[in-house]
Design an enzyme around this catalytic site. Structure first.
Site, PDB file in Angstrom:
ATOM      1  N   HIS A 192      44.803  35.860  35.101  1.00  0.00           N
ATOM      2  CA  HIS A 192      43.886  36.985  35.299  1.00  0.00           C
ATOM      3  C   HIS A 192      44.639  38.260  35.643  1.00  0.00           C
ATOM      4  CE1 HIS A 192      41.822  33.189  36.391  1.00  0.00           C
ATOM      5  NE2 HIS A 192      40.885  33.682  35.581  1.00  0.00           N
TER       6      HIS A 192
HETATM    7  S1  FES Z   1      45.460  35.697  38.517  1.00  0.00           S
HETATM    8 FE1  FES Z   1      43.898  34.279  38.439  1.00  0.00          FE
HETATM    9  S2  FES Z   1      44.958  32.448  38.766  1.00  0.00           S
HETATM   10 FE2  FES Z   1      46.485  33.902  38.841  1.00  0.00          FE
END
Ligand code: FES
Length: 226
Positions: A192
């Site tokens: 993410h």
């Molecule tokens: S940024 Fe979501 S798991 Fe690493």
């Protein structure tokens, strides 16, 4: 002899006693005539069947039986003991294996300056970073007020050169990539888009916390984690 004749004899006389004795024998015999005597013959050992033969004659046979019984019981006990010891040793072995997993040893010379090593500790990814002078200077100069999870760089390592981190993203548990992202010597989690600096502090993206510093110590030329 009737009871009436007996009581007619004068009390205490020899005749009276003889008559009382005779009556009681008669009574005893009458009471037990209907009870069959038990026969234990089938249960007797050969050595006790013949009253005129010494038991010594049967000693050898009895000894064979006794020794076989005692020997068999001893063998069973030894076997059970062996099983218990085997189980115990197996249990201790498991503990040793678990202990070995809980400690990771790394030769520091294997990680040159400016390089990272990916290994495991307790089944988790472990990041070992040998930081450059530039990285150390940059991380130590960071304003703590600009951090989501404020922590000074020097509070996250034993020596500034070595950063030892658990490689699990604090957002949803992905494994970040080493030497990637917006910060030199830092980490990037592609799941993410979280960026960590070379100190493992969260600098950009959704992760709420810094990467965990793994407990470690440095012994001579070895890094011991755990
Ligand atoms: S940024 Fe979501 S798991 Fe690493």
């Amino acid at each position: 002899m009737s009871f009436a004749n007996t009581v007619r004899a004068p009390l205490g006389t020899a005749s009276f006693k003889a008559r009382i004795g005779a009556v009681s024998c008669l009574a005893r015999r009458n009471y037990h005539t209907d009870i069959p005597e038990p026969d234990f013959e089938a249960y007797r050992s050969n050595s006790s069947k013949q009253a005129n033969v010494s038991r010594d004659k049967f000693d050898a046979k009895r000894k064979v039986y006794s020794y076989t019984l005692v020997g068999g019981a001893s063998a069973a006990t030894v076997y059970m003991g062996k099983e218990i010891v085997q189980d115990l040793v197996g249990y201790l072995d498991i503990n040793d294996a678990a202990r070995a997993l809980a400690i990771t040893e790394i030769k520091l010379n294997d990680v040159p300056v400016g390089k990272s090593l990916l290994t495991t500790w307790k089944g988790m990814p472990l990041f070992v970073r040998h930081r450059t002078e530039a990285e150390i200077k940059a991380e130590q100069a960071v304003d703590l007020l600009s951090l989501r999870d404020p922590q000074h760089d020097s509070d996250r390592s034993l020596t500034p050169e070595w950063m030892i981190l658990v490689g699990v993203c604090t957002h949803l548990g992905c494994i970040p990539l080493q030497d990637q992202g917006s910060f030199a010597g830092g980490m990037y989690c592609p799941c993410h888009g979280s960026h960590y600096d070379s100190s493992g502090r969260i600098r950009k993206g959704p992760a709420p916390l810094n990467l965990t510093v793994a407990p470690h110590k440095i012994k001579g030329e070895y890094l011991i984690v755990g």
